[in-house]
Each structure stands twice: as C-alpha cells, then as structure tokens.
Design a protein around this motif. Structure first.
Motif, PDB file in Angstrom:
ATOM      1  N   THR A   1     -11.792   8.650   1.737  1.00 32.21           N
ATOM      2  CA  THR A   1     -10.713   8.629   0.499  1.00 32.21           C
ATOM      3  C   THR A   1      -9.522   7.615   0.697  1.00 32.21           C
ATOM      4  O   THR A   1      -8.822   7.742   1.611  1.00 32.21           O
ATOM      5  CB  THR A   1     -10.197  10.233   0.449  1.00 32.21           C
ATOM      6  OG1 THR A   1     -11.077  11.225   0.437  1.00 32.21           O
ATOM      7  CG2 THR A   1      -9.018  10.122  -0.769  1.00 32.21           C
ATOM      8  N   ASP A   2      -9.668   6.664  -0.150  1.00 36.98           N
ATOM      9  CA  ASP A   2      -8.544   5.564   0.005  1.00 36.98           C
ATOM     10  C   ASP A   2      -7.714   5.779  -1.291  1.00 36.98           C
ATOM     11  O   ASP A   2      -8.016   6.297  -2.375  1.00 36.98           O
ATOM     12  CB  ASP A   2      -9.460   4.232  -0.346  1.00 36.98           C
ATOM     13  CG  ASP A   2      -9.404   3.607   1.298  1.00 36.98           C
ATOM     14  OD1 ASP A   2      -8.594   3.931   2.125  1.00 36.98           O
ATOM     15  OD2 ASP A   2     -10.334   2.699   1.169  1.00 36.98           O
ATOM     16  N   THR A   3      -6.543   5.651  -1.110  1.00 36.96           N
ATOM     17  CA  THR A   3      -5.424   5.663  -2.192  1.00 36.96           C
ATOM     18  C   THR A   3      -4.936   4.249  -2.366  1.00 36.96           C
ATOM     19  O   THR A   3      -5.380   3.478  -1.660  1.00 36.96           O
ATOM     20  CB  THR A   3      -4.200   6.436  -1.837  1.00 36.96           C
ATOM     21  OG1 THR A   3      -3.383   5.873  -0.722  1.00 36.96           O
ATOM     22  CG2 THR A   3      -4.393   7.957  -1.467  1.00 36.96           C
TER      23      THR A   3
ATOM     24  N   GLY B   1      -7.349   6.889  -8.926  1.00 38.20           N
ATOM     25  CA  GLY B   1      -7.290   8.388  -9.264  1.00 38.20           C
ATOM     26  C   GLY B   1      -7.020   9.351  -8.038  1.00 38.20           C
ATOM     27  O   GLY B   1      -6.419  10.422  -8.237  1.00 38.20           O
ATOM     28  N   ASN B   2      -7.494   8.914  -6.640  1.00 41.63           N
ATOM     29  CA  ASN B   2      -7.120   9.608  -5.675  1.00 41.63           C
ATOM     30  C   ASN B   2      -5.552   9.544  -5.327  1.00 41.63           C
ATOM     31  O   ASN B   2      -4.933  10.811  -5.083  1.00 41.63           O
ATOM     32  CB  ASN B   2      -7.602   9.024  -4.310  1.00 41.63           C
ATOM     33  CG  ASN B   2      -8.904   9.030  -4.328  1.00 41.63           C
ATOM     34  OD1 ASN B   2      -9.530  10.136  -4.853  1.00 41.63           O
ATOM     35  ND2 ASN B   2      -9.983   8.098  -3.479  1.00 41.63           N
ATOM     36  N   SER B   3      -4.777   8.622  -5.765  1.00 42.24           N
ATOM     37  CA  SER B   3      -3.215   8.384  -5.730  1.00 42.24           C
ATOM     38  C   SER B   3      -2.836   9.415  -6.533  1.00 42.24           C
ATOM     39  O   SER B   3      -1.791  10.105  -6.079  1.00 42.24           O
ATOM     40  CB  SER B   3      -2.785   7.003  -5.677  1.00 42.24           C
ATOM     41  OG  SER B   3      -3.233   6.057  -4.845  1.00 42.24           O
ATOM     42  N   LEU B   4      -3.277   9.485  -7.843  1.00 43.03           N
ATOM     43  CA  LEU B   4      -2.463  10.336  -8.750  1.00 43.03           C
ATOM     44  C   LEU B   4      -2.845  11.780  -8.262  1.00 43.03           C
ATOM     45  O   LEU B   4      -1.833  12.788  -8.431  1.00 43.03           O
ATOM     46  CB  LEU B   4      -3.256  10.016 -10.047  1.00 43.03           C
ATOM     47  CG  LEU B   4      -2.620   8.649 -10.628  1.00 43.03           C
ATOM     48  CD1 LEU B   4      -3.668   8.525 -11.967  1.00 43.03           C
ATOM     49  CD2 LEU B   4      -1.168   8.916 -11.041  1.00 43.03           C
TER      50      LEU B   4
ATOM     51  N   GLY C   1     -14.225  -0.811  -9.584  1.00 41.73           N
ATOM     52  CA  GLY C   1     -14.480   0.431  -9.262  1.00 41.73           C
ATOM     53  C   GLY C   1     -13.854   1.033  -8.068  1.00 41.73           C
ATOM     54  O   GLY C   1     -13.403   2.241  -8.181  1.00 41.73           O
ATOM     55  N   GLU C   2     -13.523   0.223  -6.771  1.00 43.53           N
ATOM     56  CA  GLU C   2     -12.832   0.771  -5.762  1.00 43.53           C
ATOM     57  C   GLU C   2     -11.265   0.898  -6.377  1.00 43.53           C
ATOM     58  O   GLU C   2     -10.728   2.092  -5.713  1.00 43.53           O
ATOM     59  CB  GLU C   2     -12.902  -0.285  -4.724  1.00 43.53           C
ATOM     60  CG  GLU C   2     -14.223  -0.154  -4.033  1.00 43.53           C
ATOM     61  CD  GLU C   2     -14.363  -1.741  -3.137  1.00 43.53           C
ATOM     62  OE1 GLU C   2     -13.130  -2.171  -2.785  1.00 43.53           O
ATOM     63  OE2 GLU C   2     -15.351  -1.687  -2.547  1.00 43.53           O
ATOM     64  N   LEU C   3     -10.732   0.050  -7.097  1.00 44.30           N
ATOM     65  CA  LEU C   3      -9.356   0.420  -7.416  1.00 44.30           C
ATOM     66  C   LEU C   3      -9.175   1.611  -8.415  1.00 44.30           C
ATOM     67  O   LEU C   3      -8.188   2.295  -8.348  1.00 44.30           O
ATOM     68  CB  LEU C   3      -9.259  -1.183  -8.226  1.00 44.30           C
ATOM     69  CG  LEU C   3      -7.624  -1.100  -8.919  1.00 44.30           C
ATOM     70  CD1 LEU C   3      -6.740  -1.090  -7.633  1.00 44.30           C
ATOM     71  CD2 LEU C   3      -7.534  -2.420  -9.704  1.00 44.30           C
TER      72      LEU C   3
END
Length: 507
Positions: A458-460, A306-309, A299-301
């Motif tokens: 927010t993590d990427t 999603g945040n990175s994109l 889930g974290e991944l």
C-alpha cells in the motif's frame, strides 16, 4: 462540577496517545542505566540537543514575526488585495516540509545546512501562527482599542499595547505548534543534512541498526518537549490577565491606513508568499509533464491518492473521537486533572514519526496482533501524533460555547449526554470541523510513520513521493507532490476562510 464519564474518556484517550511513550519507557528501561548515560551524557548528544533547540527557537521566532505581521496586515489594515493575500498566506501549510526542501535543493546548488533548514521550515510553518492570530484579530472586541484611542494613544501604540496583547493566547498556541513541529520534523532536516535529534534517531535505526540507542536518544526529544510545554504553560498564565468576559461588540474595528508603507507591506507579504509557494510551484511545473508520461504512473498515482484519502480520513475520525473528551474536559472542568491530561497529550507529538511507527510495530506484534499490518494501526499512529491539534480545536470551540445554555438544559431535566449531543457539540461544531480539517491535512502529509506502518503493497502519495525523490527521480515524483499539495490545499483554504479574512464585514 465533576464529570466522571468525561474524565474517564479523557484518561482513556490520552492513554492511547501515550502508547508510543510507554514503549519508549519499556525499551529504554531494558537498556540499563549505563547504556542510557553512555548515550545521553556525551558531547555529540549535547551538540544535537543544542542544535535542535536552536533550530526550534529560530524557526519559532521567525514564524511568530511573519505570522503575526501577515495576520495583522490582512485583518487590520488597508493592505491592497488583502483577501487574496489572506488565502495565499495560509497555503504554505499544504506543502510538506520534504517537498519544499526538495524544491529548494533542486533549484539552488549547495543549499543545505542549519540556515537552509531554518528558512524552509519557517516558510512551511508560519501558517500555524498566522491562522489562529488572524481568527483572533477578526473576532476580538474593538472596545478596548477605542478606549485606548480616546485616551490619546495613537493607532500604532494602541496596536502594540492593546490589540496584540489581546491575541497573545493565539500567538502562544501557534508558536507552540511550530516549536513541536520543528522538533519532530524529519523530512526537511534529512534532505538538508542538518544533524539534529530526529535525523540522528533515524540514522541509528536505518543505518546503524541500533534501535535501542535510537530510542534512548529519543528520550532527549521528550525532555525538550516537556521544557517547551512548561514554557508555554507559563506564557498562558501570564496571558490570562488580558482575558475578558463576553463576546464583544459585533462590529468591525477601524482599519489602519498604511500610507507610504503600503508598497513595502505589499512587497513583504508577496515576497514571503512567493518564496513559500513560488519555488515549489515552479519545480513541480518543470517536472510534472515528464513525470506523468511514465507508463503505468497514472494508475499508480490514482491508487496512491485513494490510499492517502482513505487512511487520512480514518486517522482524522479516530483522532477527533479521542480528542473530544480531552478538549471538553479542559473547557468545562478546569483543574489539575484536565491541565495534566492536556499537557500529556502533547508529548507524543514531538517524537519522530519513525519512533511512533516502531513503537506501534512492537505494540501490534506483541499486544494487538490483529491490528498488525492493517490501516487501523496506521490510524492509531496518526492519532498519537496529531491528537494535540484536535484537542486544541475542541478546547477552543467548547470554551466559546456559553455554559449557561447547558445549565438551562440541565435545569429542565435533560441528561448530560443529551445536553452534550444537542447543545454543546452543535455550538462547537464549526471549531471542531476546523480541527478535523487541520488533522486531515497533517495526516495527508505525514511520512515516516506511514513508511513503517502502511500495509504491505500500500503506497500513499507521501510514500510514493519519498520513494522517487530518495533516488533523485524528481520527474516521477512530481505528480505525487502536485496531487498531494492540491488535495491538502482544500482544507487549508477552508481553514483560512474560517479566520474571517474573506468576509467584507471586517472592512
């Protein structure tokens, strides 16, 4: 022909990119002359400058040799499996330098220092030279080579004296990107314990709590960048004598037979690709299973991906919007203003992402508070960092679009904005798309500015990877690294396909 709207847009775009430099100038000015000289005019700073320049020179030279050799072998010779090698040679661009460094450190004991960093940075950076040179070699007019051959020059003398001279602008452009990338790299030099300017700046900020000293030291990076840009500008002027008019004949050049050198050529290309891709792949495979087995990690991944994109796409759109007027001005209105704006756009590119991040934290808190702790401020950091990549792509694409078509449209009474929208941009779209792919790729990999500017919580993929690897939790970091490389490989593959090495018309 003067174009005030385009010039105003270019000035505004470069002004946005120079926000970090403005902050740097303000803070350094507040420090006072005594503090500036006390920080810069020291033996330690001199050593850092020399080591930074030496690392940039070694990596740029090695990348130039590897990039030009690989591009020539896959586009101009009968190298076996050249199309496969053509794609694989570009894929190291998808691997962040800190991922490659961690892979080497975990595989080889006591792997650190200057030459270790030079090796890692060369393996992940040579595609910056390979891609533009391969595209130039595919598109170059073979007529000049045929003339040289008809005058009695052998194939290899023709290659050295004619072919490579025609692609010197592409070589210089790629080498410039490598030099600036090495000067601004933070991840690999930190992991491999090389004391260069970027690592010293990070240490002063993160461990010494001396932001002013760090920013004063960062001015040395700006000075080095200016020197690199001046050298590249001189190289570009010398290369102008080899320019030609017209698009050349649409036919493939004669491929050189390697003969007894086929075996060594295959081993050389395979060795470079194996070192650049093989070791990181083996490390990721070894750690991947254990990494995804941690409860909640999937889930974290997914959230990190999603945040990175999302932030990379937003940063790419903003960067390309700012790059359009700068690149179009340079291509259509050459002169002192366009050259100055083009060069100024490169200055922030060599600043450490950490300095860019700090400058925009200051900007957000004191000037644009609604942007603080938002993805828009992070997108602005990406634009400041990667504007040169986009400007170079727009400039090259617009320069290849025949200006006569715009003149015809204007003679029919069409307004400049209409001509830009219906003629110039459609013709330049493929090149602009390639620039957008490269910017998206670099946004996905960016680490230090993202660490500082991402909204709280927010993590990427890049920050998640760094969080785990910084405590040597390689198994937990492996899924982040694997997904980051896989996503980054998509635009990398597209960029390699655009060079023309996959087409059969070239041989």
């Amino acid at each position: 022909m003067p174009r005030p709207a385009l010039a105003c847009g270019a000035v505004l775009a470069v002004g946005v990119a120079l926000i970090p430099l403005a902050y740097l100038g303000i803070r350094v000015g507040e420090a006072g002359w005594d503090r500036i000289t006390g920080e810069l005019l020291t033996e330690r700073t001199g050593e850092l400058v020399v080591r930074s320049l030496a690392l940039a020179a070694v990596v740029t030279s090695a990348c130039t040799v590897l990039g030009v050799a690989a591009a020539f072998l896959v586009t101009r010779t009968d190298l076996p499996a050249r199309r496969l090698f053509g794609v694989l040679a570009a894929l190291p661009l998808a691997i962040p330098s800190y991922v490659a460094a961690f892979a080497w450190v975990s595989a080889a004991e006591d792997f650190e220092g200057f030459w270790a960093a030079a090796l890692v940075l060369t393996l992940v950076s040579y595609p910056y030279v390979y891609l533009p040179v391969a595209a130039a070699l595919v598109g170059v007019d073979p007529a000049q080579e045929e003339v040289a051959r008809s005058l009695g020059r052998g194939p290899w003398r023709t290659t050295a004296g004619v072919t490579l001279r025609q692609v010197r602008p592409a070589v210089a452009a790629g080498a410039l990107l490598v030099a600036l990338y090495v000067l601004s790299d933070f991840g690999a030099v930190s992991i491999l314990r090389v004391n260069v300017l970027t690592r010293a700046v990070f240490t002063l900020i993160n461990l010494g709590f001396d932001r002013t000293g760090a920013l004063v030291l960062a001015t040395a990076l700006v000075a080095l960048t200016t020197l690199v840009l001046l050298a590249e500008q001189l190289s570009r002027r010398r290369a102008a004598r080899y320019a030609r008019l017209g698009g050349g004949a649409p036919r493939p050049p004669t491929r050189l037979r390697l003969g007894r050198w086929r075996g060594p050529a295959v081993l050389g290309v395979a060795g470079v690709i194996g070192a650049a891709l093989g070791l990181p792949a083996v490390s990721l495979v070894r750690w991947f299973g254990e990494g995804v087995s941690r409860p909640g990690s999937l889930g974290e991944l997914a959230d990190a991906a999603g945040n990175s994109l999302g932030v990379a796409l937003l940063g790419t759109c903003l960067t390309m919007m700012l790059a359009l007027p700068v690149g179009l001005l340079a291509a259509r209105v050459p002169g002192l203003l366009s050259v100055a704006l083009d060069r100024l756009a490169y200055l922030s590119h060599a600043l450490p992402g950490l300095v860019i991040g700090l400058s925009l934290v200051f900007f957000g808190i004191n000037v644009a508070y609604p942007l603080y702790q938002s993805v828009w401020l992070l997108a602005l950091a990406y634009a400041a960092l990667f504007l040169p990549l986009a400007v170079a792509a727009v400039h090259a694409a617009a320069a290849q679009a025949p200006p006569v078509l715009e003149d015809v449209a204007r003679s029919l009474g069409r307004r400049r904005t209409y001509v830009l929208r219906t003629v110039t941009l459609p013709l330049a779209a493929p090149g602009i798309g390639a620039g957008a792919a490269l910017v998206f790729l670099t946004c996905m990999k960016e680490l230090p500015a993202t660490l500082l500017l991402r909204p709280t919580g927010t993590d990427t993929l890049a920050t998640g990877l760094w969080k785990h690897t910084s405590v040597a939790a390689y198994a937990a970091a492996a899924p982040y690294a694997a997904l980051l490389v896989l996503i980054a490989a998509v635009p990398t593959w597209w960029l390699s396909a655009r060079t023309g090495v996959l087409t059969r018309t070239g041989g």
